[in-house]
Design a protein around this motif. Structure first.
Motif, mmCIF file in Angstrom:
data_model
loop_
_atom_site.group_PDB
_atom_site.id
_atom_site.type_symbol
_atom_site.label_atom_id
_atom_site.label_comp_id
_atom_site.label_asym_id
_atom_site.label_seq_id
_atom_site.Cartn_x
_atom_site.Cartn_y
_atom_site.Cartn_z
ATOM 1 N N MET A 1 9.526 0.062 6.562
ATOM 2 C CA MET A 1 8.891 -1.192 6.206
ATOM 3 C C MET A 1 8.016 -1.003 4.972
ATOM 4 O O MET A 1 7.958 -1.878 4.133
ATOM 5 C CB MET A 1 8.053 -1.715 7.372
ATOM 6 N N ARG A 2 7.356 0.142 4.880
ATOM 7 C CA ARG A 2 6.505 0.412 3.721
ATOM 8 C C ARG A 2 7.315 0.295 2.439
ATOM 9 O O ARG A 2 6.896 -0.332 1.482
ATOM 10 C CB ARG A 2 5.902 1.816 3.858
ATOM 11 N N ASP A 3 8.477 0.886 2.413
ATOM 12 C CA ASP A 3 9.298 0.885 1.207
ATOM 13 C C ASP A 3 9.943 -0.468 0.944
ATOM 14 O O ASP A 3 10.315 -0.769 -0.190
ATOM 15 C CB ASP A 3 10.358 1.980 1.285
ATOM 16 N N LEU A 4 10.046 -1.281 1.956
ATOM 17 C CA LEU A 4 10.602 -2.625 1.784
ATOM 18 C C LEU A 4 9.738 -3.440 0.830
ATOM 19 O O LEU A 4 10.241 -4.238 0.048
ATOM 20 C CB LEU A 4 10.702 -3.318 3.142
ATOM 21 N N PHE A 5 8.429 -3.209 0.856
ATOM 22 C CA PHE A 5 7.522 -3.972 0.011
ATOM 23 C C PHE A 5 7.653 -3.617 -1.467
ATOM 24 O O PHE A 5 7.114 -4.315 -2.319
ATOM 25 C CB PHE A 5 6.084 -3.832 0.497
ATOM 26 N N ALA A 6 8.381 -2.561 -1.787
ATOM 27 C CA ALA A 6 8.661 -2.253 -3.188
ATOM 28 C C ALA A 6 9.559 -3.327 -3.789
ATOM 29 O O ALA A 6 9.641 -3.467 -5.003
ATOM 30 C CB ALA A 6 9.330 -0.882 -3.307
ATOM 31 N N HIS A 7 10.225 -4.097 -2.940
ATOM 32 C CA HIS A 7 11.153 -5.136 -3.388
ATOM 33 C C HIS A 7 10.633 -6.529 -3.050
ATOM 34 O O HIS A 7 11.399 -7.427 -2.743
ATOM 35 C CB HIS A 7 12.518 -4.933 -2.733
ATOM 36 N N LEU A 12 16.952 -9.564 -2.670
ATOM 37 C CA LEU A 12 17.097 -8.228 -2.089
ATOM 38 C C LEU A 12 16.184 -8.077 -0.879
ATOM 39 O O LEU A 12 16.607 -7.562 0.158
ATOM 40 C CB LEU A 12 16.813 -7.144 -3.125
ATOM 41 N N LEU A 13 14.963 -8.545 -0.972
ATOM 42 C CA LEU A 13 14.040 -8.475 0.157
ATOM 43 C C LEU A 13 14.601 -9.244 1.348
ATOM 44 O O LEU A 13 14.564 -8.765 2.479
ATOM 45 C CB LEU A 13 12.663 -9.005 -0.234
ATOM 46 N N SER A 14 15.147 -10.426 1.107
ATOM 47 C CA SER A 14 15.720 -11.232 2.201
ATOM 48 C C SER A 14 16.895 -10.525 2.849
ATOM 49 O O SER A 14 16.973 -10.432 4.077
ATOM 50 C CB SER A 14 16.182 -12.591 1.674
ATOM 51 N N ALA A 15 17.815 -10.033 2.037
ATOM 52 C CA ALA A 15 18.999 -9.360 2.582
ATOM 53 C C ALA A 15 18.599 -8.106 3.353
ATOM 54 O O ALA A 15 19.119 -7.845 4.444
ATOM 55 C CB ALA A 15 19.978 -9.007 1.457
ATOM 56 N N LEU A 16 17.665 -7.335 2.818
ATOM 57 C CA LEU A 16 17.208 -6.127 3.496
ATOM 58 C C LEU A 16 16.510 -6.475 4.808
ATOM 59 O O LEU A 16 16.735 -5.823 5.832
ATOM 60 C CB LEU A 16 16.241 -5.343 2.603
ATOM 61 N N ARG A 159 1.563 1.755 10.424
ATOM 62 C CA ARG A 159 0.756 1.395 9.260
ATOM 63 C C ARG A 159 1.645 1.295 8.037
ATOM 64 O O ARG A 159 2.500 2.158 7.816
ATOM 65 C CB ARG A 159 -0.305 2.453 9.021
ATOM 66 N N LEU A 160 1.403 0.264 7.242
ATOM 67 C CA LEU A 160 2.173 0.096 6.012
ATOM 68 C C LEU A 160 1.634 0.959 4.876
ATOM 69 O O LEU A 160 2.324 1.177 3.891
ATOM 70 C CB LEU A 160 2.193 -1.368 5.583
ATOM 71 N N ASP A 161 0.425 1.437 5.022
ATOM 72 C CA ASP A 161 -0.153 2.263 3.960
ATOM 73 C C ASP A 161 0.029 3.756 4.230
ATOM 74 O O ASP A 161 -0.609 4.591 3.611
ATOM 75 C CB ASP A 161 -1.630 1.924 3.761
#
Length: 185
Positions: A1-7, A12-16, A159-161
């Motif tokens: 999930m943390r790396d998802l926020f890079a997009h 791309l975010l929606s598809a992921l 945690r996302l951080d």
């Protein structure tokens, strides 16, 4: 999930996000089974509705291995529960009857020219009833469902951080996600 926020933002975010839901549901479902024995009070973090949604979503990973439904049952679910709401929501929406031939009810998402998901799969995997998921104005309901997932994960210590090795998700390139294409099923 943390790396998802890079997009953040964009297709791309929606598809992921929709592609990852069954795996997040697997974590919710399996950890809740364990918590029943270890810390039953922690299960109060999940409403009964979201617990049922996570179970359906987790089971979607098995697709044709569902021993209760079998292949015929799963095909019937797509035919009877997913396809009709899609058709109802996305077809026959124009007043110009000649244009109805151009309407589409199946979205295809490709990354680097390869199909990665469809709107039918994105309707199946989250575990939310198809009519509720694709209804007009369903965004707040869907958001609330997955916010409950987030609260559950947070209460378990996620945690996302956090630091750690980058996952493959961080290395994806938004430019490689082709524009979604719509077709008739």
């Amino acid at each position: 999930m943390r790396d998802l926020f890079a997009h953040e933002g964009g297709n791309l975010l929606s598809a992921l996000s929709f592609s990852l839901v069954p795996y997040l549901s697997l974590i919710v479902h399996e950890s809740a089974r364990k918590l029943r024995h270890v810390d039953p009070a922690a299960l109060a973090l999940l409403s009964p509705e979201v617990a049922a949604i996570s179970a359906r979503s987790r089971h979607s990973l098995k697709l044709f291995e569902d021993t209760k439904c079998g292949i015929d049952g799963q095909l019937g679910y797509f035919r009877d529960e997913i396809l009709p709401p899609h058709s109802e929501r996305f077809l026959n929406n124009t007043w110009l009857w000649l244009a109805r031939r151009l309407e589409a009810d199946l979205g295809l998402y490709c990354y680097g020219g390869r199909l990665i998901t469809t709107t039918h799969a994105a309707t199946f995997h989250p575990g939310i009833e198809p009519k509720k998921l694709i209804a007009e104005g369903a965004g707040p309901y869907t958001k609330a469902t997955f916010e409950e997932y987030g609260q559950y994960f947070g209460a378990l210590g996620a945690r996302l951080d956090s630091s750690g090795e980058d996952t493959f998700i961080k290395h994806l390139n938004a430019a490689e996600l082709d524009d979604p294409s719509d077709v008739s099923q």
